[in-house]
Design a protein around this motif. Structure first.
Motif, PDB file in Angstrom:
ATOM      1  N   ALA A   1      13.454  25.387  21.211  1.00  0.00           N
ATOM      2  CA  ALA A   1      11.743  24.839  20.451  1.00  0.00           C
ATOM      3  C   ALA A   1      12.223  23.114  20.895  1.00  0.00           C
ATOM      4  CB  ALA A   1      11.602  25.331  19.452  1.00  0.00           C
ATOM      5  N   GLN A   2      13.329  22.618  20.917  1.00  0.00           N
ATOM      6  CA  GLN A   2      13.466  20.545  21.012  1.00  0.00           C
ATOM      7  C   GLN A   2      12.970  20.244  21.562  1.00  0.00           C
ATOM      8  OE1 GLN A   2      17.558  20.562  18.474  1.00  0.00           O
ATOM      9  NE2 GLN A   2      16.447  20.842  17.018  1.00  0.00           N
TER      10      GLN A   2
ATOM     11  N   SER B   1       2.393  19.237  20.826  1.00  0.00           N
ATOM     12  CA  SER B   1       3.586  19.675  21.319  1.00  0.00           C
ATOM     13  C   SER B   1       4.755  20.273  19.923  1.00  0.00           C
ATOM     14  CB  SER B   1       4.697  18.158  21.156  1.00  0.00           C
ATOM     15  OG  SER B   1       5.622  18.166  21.737  1.00  0.00           O
TER      16      SER B   1
ATOM     17  N   ALA C   1       6.466  23.865  20.377  1.00  0.00           N
ATOM     18  CA  ALA C   1       7.633  24.589  20.364  1.00  0.00           C
ATOM     19  C   ALA C   1       7.742  25.042  18.988  1.00  0.00           C
ATOM     20  CB  ALA C   1       8.196  23.323  20.224  1.00  0.00           C
TER      21      ALA C   1
ATOM     22  N   GLY D   1       9.908  21.221  23.356  1.00  0.00           N
ATOM     23  CA  GLY D   1       8.860  20.139  22.610  1.00  0.00           C
ATOM     24  C   GLY D   1       8.917  18.894  23.047  1.00  0.00           C
TER      25      GLY D   1
END
Length: 447
Positions: free
Chosen positions: A202-203, A165, A169, A206
């Motif tokens: 990206a968060q 992850s 990410a 993820g």
């Protein structure tokens, strides 16, 4: 037979620790890349992103500590081979995470400008920083559940999925930074807003990856969506009881670090720059300690769930040894090559010389940090989250802050003595963690 068991424990420790170390290393590298690209803009943009990111990640780290309770409870149930209960706990913890993230994200978006107005007077930094903060707080709706989801996976014994992850990410974050900050491949040049969109995106990415693995149930624990917001008072209370001390511990550590930085800034520009650079260099050394702390938390929880106290004790002992060896090696490098390391971070020779002295002092605290982190992980895995919090309270309020205040405001010594103060703090912390662990109360905690 005993030799085979020891080998099995050693292999299990490394199987858990190495992905966790790699994951944390990726997070550190992406932050470095992020700041390197923003650093090509202007001073106002650098200040805006730096402050905004510190605010965002400090808050998310504090509330992400709710995952500690989930790790302890899930690992205990996995050890007891009660997977259904582990999955119910996971669903409840994720539900709590989404509720908290909604509150934090909403408040963050609404108060972004007010926060920057409290900190700064520069209108340009306030404008850029509040814009950055509003965008990344959209990602916060997913970041805290992501952290809790990864904690659940670690509790089940899976540290590979959080690594996957993080890898995907962070790769997205770096590419997004390049494309959106500078306007590449036909995208608009967005500067600070581009950095914020890349980070927030990206968060979210993820979280999608972690939750995909959890929902599919092929990563150790299956997340049942129907149970996420189904309140069970007993589980809710247990998760909160275990997690609140861990949250307060993180708040104490982050707050103490922030206040220490404010005080240290009074020593002058060169001193603060040297302090910042030495901190950046030292941050890499924490990776082994973090990785083995994760391994110890999981293994102690699972061993106690299986009612195998001996395995838990051996796991703690080996984790302390391995993390101490690795961080001790780093300490040797800090002692022998501090100037060469700091030259990688700056061309200003005065700053480098002073930072090198700080880094040499940092060598003293490496093994105590390794011990403190591993033993703290063991206590938390057993369900003793109050112990590490109490120790953090003592070492920050009775050691770190009084010493640094005295050095800066009363004795007016240079920045190197501030680093001696933090070394003393970590030595005291390691001793208190060992004392707490040796008392053995962690062996009989029921969660």
């Amino acid at each position: 037979m005993e030799r085979l068991e020891n080998r099995d424990i050693r292999n299990h420790i490394f199987k858990l620790a190495i992905p966790a170390i790699m994951e944390m290393t990726l997070h550190t590298l992406v932050w470095t890349a992020d700041m390197a690209m923003v650093g090509r803009l202007n001073p106002a943009s650098i200040s805006a992103v730096n402050l905004g990111a510190q605010i965002m990640f400090t808050i998310s780290n504090i509330f992400g500590a709710l995952g500690i309770g989930a790790t302890a409870m899930v690992s205990r149930q996995i050890g007891a081979k009660n997977r259904e209960e582990a999955e119910d706990i996971a669903a409840q913890a994720i539900g709590i995470g989404f509720i908290i993230s909604f509150i934090i994200g909403t408040l963050g978006i609404l108060s972004a400008k007010g926060v920057f107005n409290l900190i700064l007077d520069d209108p340009k930094v306030i404008s850029l920083g509040s814009s950055y903060l509003r965008i990344v707080f959209i990602g916060a709706f997913f970041l805290i559940p992501l952290q809790i989801g990864n904690s659940i996976l670690r509790g089940s014994g899976n540290t590979v999925v959080p690594l996957i992850s993080a890898a995907v990410a962070n790769a997205f974050n770096i590419v997004g930074d390049y494309v959106l900050i500078f306007g590449k491949f036909g995208f608009p040049e967005l500067g600070v807003k581009g950095a914020a969109i890349a980070t927030g995106g990206a968060q979210i990415l993820g979280a999608i990856i972690t939750f995909t693995f959890l929902i599919r149930g092929k990563s150790g624990v299956k997340l049942h969506i129907s149970k996420v917001f189904k309140l069970n008072k007993a589980r809710f209370k247990s998760i909160i009881d275990l997690s609140v001390p861990a949250t307060l511990e993180t708040f104490m550590n982050e707050g103490s670090r922030l206040l220490s930085s404010f005080w240290t800034a009074q020593l002058g520009t060169v001193a603060f720059a040297a302090h910042s650079l030495a901190n950046a260099a030292e941050s890499i050394s924490f990776m082994p300690g973090y990785g083995f702390a994760v391994a110890t938390t999981t293994m102690v929880g699972q061993s106690l769930g299986a009612k195998n106290i001996k395995r838990a004790e051996i796991s703690v002992k080996k984790s302390v040894i391995y993390s101490s060896l690795l961080m001790g090696t780093v300490a040797s490098v800090f002692l022998i090559l501090p100037y060469g390391i700091m030259r990688l971070f700056s061309n200003d020779l005065e700053t480098v010389a002073l930072a090198s002295k700080c880094l040499r002092v940092a060598a003293v605290e490496q093994i105590p940090i390794a011990i403190a982190m591993s033993v703290s992980g063991a206590l938390k895995g057993a369900g003793d989250t109050k112990g590490p919090f109490k120790i953090s309270l003592v070492t920050n309020l009775a050691v770190r802050l009084p010493l640094i205040f005295t050095i800066v405001y009363i004795l007016k010594w240079n920045i190197v003595f501030v680093w001696w103060a933090t070394s003393i703090q970590f030595i005291v912390e390691a001793i208190l963690m060992i004392i707490r662990y040796k008392k053995g109360r962690w062996k009989s905690i029921r969660i």
